[in-house]
Design a protein around this motif. Sequence first.
Motif, PDB file in Angstrom:
ATOM      1  N   ASP A  88       0.832  -1.208   0.000  1.00 55.76           N
ATOM      2  CA  ASP A  88       0.000   0.000   0.000  1.00 55.76           C
ATOM      3  C   ASP A  88       0.865   1.255   0.000  1.00 55.76           C
ATOM      4  O   ASP A  88       0.568   2.229  -0.708  1.00 55.76           O
ATOM      5  N   PHE A  89       1.939   1.228   0.793  1.00 54.17           N
ATOM      6  CA  PHE A  89       2.825   2.397   0.861  1.00 54.17           C
ATOM      7  C   PHE A  89       3.416   2.696  -0.506  1.00 54.17           C
ATOM      8  O   PHE A  89       3.377   3.844  -0.977  1.00 54.17           O
ATOM      9  N   PHE A  90       3.967   1.703  -1.188  1.00 51.36           N
ATOM     10  CA  PHE A  90       4.587   1.913  -2.490  1.00 51.36           C
ATOM     11  C   PHE A  90       3.565   2.435  -3.503  1.00 51.36           C
ATOM     12  O   PHE A  90       3.863   3.357  -4.275  1.00 51.36           O
ATOM     13  N   ILE A  91       2.373   1.856  -3.503  1.00 53.43           N
ATOM     14  CA  ILE A  91       1.354   2.259  -4.476  1.00 53.43           C
ATOM     15  C   ILE A  91       0.918   3.699  -4.247  1.00 53.43           C
ATOM     16  O   ILE A  91       0.898   4.516  -5.183  1.00 53.43           O
ATOM     17  N   TYR A  92       0.576   4.040  -3.002  1.00 55.53           N
ATOM     18  CA  TYR A  92       0.065   5.379  -2.726  1.00 55.53           C
ATOM     19  C   TYR A  92       1.166   6.434  -2.774  1.00 55.53           C
ATOM     20  O   TYR A  92       0.922   7.583  -3.158  1.00 55.53           O
ATOM     21  N   PHE A  93       2.384   6.050  -2.406  1.00 51.23           N
ATOM     22  CA  PHE A  93       3.499   6.987  -2.527  1.00 51.23           C
ATOM     23  C   PHE A  93       3.749   7.279  -4.009  1.00 51.23           C
ATOM     24  O   PHE A  93       4.002   8.424  -4.397  1.00 51.23           O
ATOM     25  N   PHE A  94       3.672   6.246  -4.845  1.00 50.74           N
ATOM     26  CA  PHE A  94       3.823   6.410  -6.294  1.00 50.74           C
ATOM     27  C   PHE A  94       2.749   7.359  -6.834  1.00 50.74           C
ATOM     28  O   PHE A  94       3.041   8.251  -7.645  1.00 50.74           O
ATOM     29  N   ILE A  95       1.510   7.172  -6.386  1.00 49.26           N
ATOM     30  CA  ILE A  95       0.414   8.043  -6.835  1.00 49.26           C
ATOM     31  C   ILE A  95       0.672   9.488  -6.415  1.00 49.26           C
ATOM     32  O   ILE A  95       0.426  10.424  -7.187  1.00 49.26           O
ATOM     33  N   GLY A  96       1.169   9.681  -5.194  1.00 54.93           N
ATOM     34  CA  GLY A  96       1.483  11.027  -4.713  1.00 54.93           C
ATOM     35  C   GLY A  96       2.531  11.716  -5.588  1.00 54.93           C
ATOM     36  O   GLY A  96       2.375  12.887  -5.962  1.00 54.93           O
ATOM     37  N   ILE A  97       3.593  10.984  -5.920  1.00 57.14           N
ATOM     38  CA  ILE A  97       4.630  11.525  -6.810  1.00 57.14           C
ATOM     39  C   ILE A  97       4.032  11.846  -8.178  1.00 57.14           C
ATOM     40  O   ILE A  97       4.273  12.916  -8.749  1.00 57.14           O
ATOM     41  N   PHE A  98       3.247  10.904  -8.699  1.00 55.27           N
ATOM     42  CA  PHE A  98       2.640  11.053 -10.018  1.00 55.27           C
ATOM     43  C   PHE A  98       1.780  12.322 -10.092  1.00 55.27           C
ATOM     44  O   PHE A  98       1.879  13.093 -11.055  1.00 55.27           O
ATOM     45  N   LEU A  99       0.931  12.545  -9.092  1.00 52.62           N
ATOM     46  CA  LEU A  99       0.016  13.689  -9.114  1.00 52.62           C
ATOM     47  C   LEU A  99       0.760  15.022  -9.122  1.00 52.62           C
ATOM     48  O   LEU A  99       0.436  15.919  -9.910  1.00 52.62           O
ATOM     49  N   VAL A 100       1.770  15.138  -8.257  1.00 55.10           N
ATOM     50  CA  VAL A 100       2.506  16.401  -8.170  1.00 55.10           C
ATOM     51  C   VAL A 100       3.284  16.673  -9.455  1.00 55.10           C
ATOM     52  O   VAL A 100       3.259  17.783  -9.999  1.00 55.10           O
ATOM     53  N   ILE A 101       3.983  15.658  -9.964  1.00 58.88           N
ATOM     54  CA  ILE A 101       4.776  15.848 -11.181  1.00 58.88           C
ATOM     55  C   ILE A 101       3.876  16.109 -12.385  1.00 58.88           C
ATOM     56  O   ILE A 101       4.224  16.886 -13.281  1.00 58.88           O
ATOM     57  N   PHE A 102       2.692  15.492 -12.400  1.00 61.01           N
ATOM     58  CA  PHE A 102       1.732  15.747 -13.478  1.00 61.01           C
ATOM     59  C   PHE A 102       1.329  17.218 -13.504  1.00 61.01           C
ATOM     60  O   PHE A 102       1.295  17.854 -14.569  1.00 61.01           O
ATOM     61  N   ILE A 103       1.030  17.776 -12.343  1.00 61.73           N
ATOM     62  CA  ILE A 103       0.642  19.192 -12.254  1.00 61.73           C
ATOM     63  C   ILE A 103       1.804  20.090 -12.685  1.00 61.73           C
ATOM     64  O   ILE A 103       1.624  21.069 -13.419  1.00 61.73           O
ATOM     65  N   ILE A 104       3.021  19.761 -12.229  1.00 61.45           N
ATOM     66  CA  ILE A 104       4.199  20.546 -12.620  1.00 61.45           C
ATOM     67  C   ILE A 104       4.410  20.468 -14.129  1.00 61.45           C
ATOM     68  O   ILE A 104       4.725  21.473 -14.781  1.00 61.45           O
ATOM     69  N   ILE A 107       2.354  22.817 -16.131  1.00 62.82           N
ATOM     70  CA  ILE A 107       2.761  24.226 -16.035  1.00 62.82           C
ATOM     71  C   ILE A 107       4.139  24.457 -16.650  1.00 62.82           C
ATOM     72  O   ILE A 107       4.348  25.376 -17.444  1.00 62.82           O
ATOM     73  N   LYS A 108       5.103  23.608 -16.281  1.00 62.80           N
ATOM     74  CA  LYS A 108       6.486  23.747 -16.740  1.00 62.80           C
ATOM     75  C   LYS A 108       7.013  22.378 -17.198  1.00 62.80           C
ATOM     76  O   LYS A 108       7.752  21.712 -16.471  1.00 62.80           O
ATOM     77  N   PRO A 109       6.635  21.947 -18.399  1.00 62.15           N
ATOM     78  CA  PRO A 109       7.038  20.602 -18.847  1.00 62.15           C
ATOM     79  C   PRO A 109       8.540  20.405 -18.956  1.00 62.15           C
ATOM     80  O   PRO A 109       9.029  19.283 -18.826  1.00 62.15           O
ATOM     81  N   ASN A 110       9.301  21.474 -19.181  1.00 64.14           N
ATOM     82  CA  ASN A 110      10.758  21.334 -19.314  1.00 64.14           C
ATOM     83  C   ASN A 110      11.453  21.082 -17.980  1.00 64.14           C
ATOM     84  O   ASN A 110      12.638  20.751 -17.947  1.00 64.14           O
ATOM     85  N   MET A 111      10.713  21.225 -16.871  1.00 56.08           N
ATOM     86  CA  MET A 111      11.300  21.006 -15.551  1.00 56.08           C
ATOM     87  C   MET A 111      10.992  19.619 -14.999  1.00 56.08           C
ATOM     88  O   MET A 111      11.257  19.340 -13.829  1.00 56.08           O
ATOM     89  N   VAL A 112      10.424  18.768 -15.834  1.00 59.33           N
ATOM     90  CA  VAL A 112      10.063  17.409 -15.433  1.00 59.33           C
ATOM     91  C   VAL A 112      10.877  16.409 -16.243  1.00 59.33           C
ATOM     92  O   VAL A 112      11.081  16.596 -17.445  1.00 59.33           O
ATOM     93  N   PHE A 113      11.311  15.353 -15.582  1.00 59.53           N
ATOM     94  CA  PHE A 113      12.073  14.313 -16.282  1.00 59.53           C
ATOM     95  C   PHE A 113      11.107  13.476 -17.107  1.00 59.53           C
ATOM     96  O   PHE A 113      10.237  12.792 -16.564  1.00 59.53           O
ATOM     97  N   SER A 114      11.259  13.518 -18.428  1.00 56.19           N
ATOM     98  CA  SER A 114      10.338  12.860 -19.343  1.00 56.19           C
ATOM     99  C   SER A 114      11.030  11.747 -20.110  1.00 56.19           C
ATOM    100  O   SER A 114      12.249  11.561 -20.010  1.00 56.19           O
TER     101      SER A 114
END
Length: 265
Positions: A88-104, A107-114
């Motif tokens: 559960d920790f790995f799954i929800y922690f992954f979702i947390g990272i995903f949501l924040v980076i998605f929002i970033i 706004i600023k796609p060049n600041m995200v590792f793609s």
Amino acid sequence: MVVEELFKARWVEKRVSYSLFIGVLFTIISFLTSFLIFRNTPDFIGVSTMLFIVVLAVPVVNKLFDLEERIEIKEGLSFFRKHEHIIDFFIYFFIGIFLVIFIIALIKPNMVFSIEKLYNLESSVVLESRRMPAPPQISPSNTDVMLVFKNNLYVMLISFALSLFYGAGAFFLITLNASVFASALAKVVITSNPGSGFISVSAFALCNLGILFLHTIPEVFGYLLASISGGVLSHAFIREKISGKNFKIVLKDSIFVMLIAILVL
């Protein structure tokens, strides 16, 4: 470290939502730190954000693995019942990272590792025509399918090895996947033309989201299983005698979970 005192592993086991919260919080802190350090070189912000996330999370993850290894030696419970908290920790922690980076990324796609940065590819050019692109015509051959499977299997084995030798080492690959998938989804939203109509844009975005998740969910879950298997086995090497009964229990479960991870891939 201060993080070890502020975030207790026991809290994660008691509340799943806490894992999502620290995933979001750690990602925000890591991005802001990276932005302050590399604001003049945006290309470094994405990868340094992932590194800072790993640095913040490793103490918590290692404590969780320590708790899970103690549970592992109990007989009569399945691997998933024993380790439901860390899964559960790995799954929800992954979702947390995903949501924040998605929002970033919106706004600023060049600041995200793609994926473009991962494979050093040029960003695809948007055509002059503002109509929605046609669905891709794909007829994958058996060779293509095997190439994808071999690549995913390679990454999964690396996840296992990193967890085995570095404890929570595979966390970097999990964070990397969260960033790549979040940037890919953000790109779909950005390139959708609002002038095409709400229904067309929504259908286009949802179809791409479905394709992305159909690929993402089993792949990431396979990596998570491999990481958990390697991490628990790593702590068993430290805490148990290799010839002892407890170590054999952990080893047997780890092999079983790796087989499940391969099946998932």
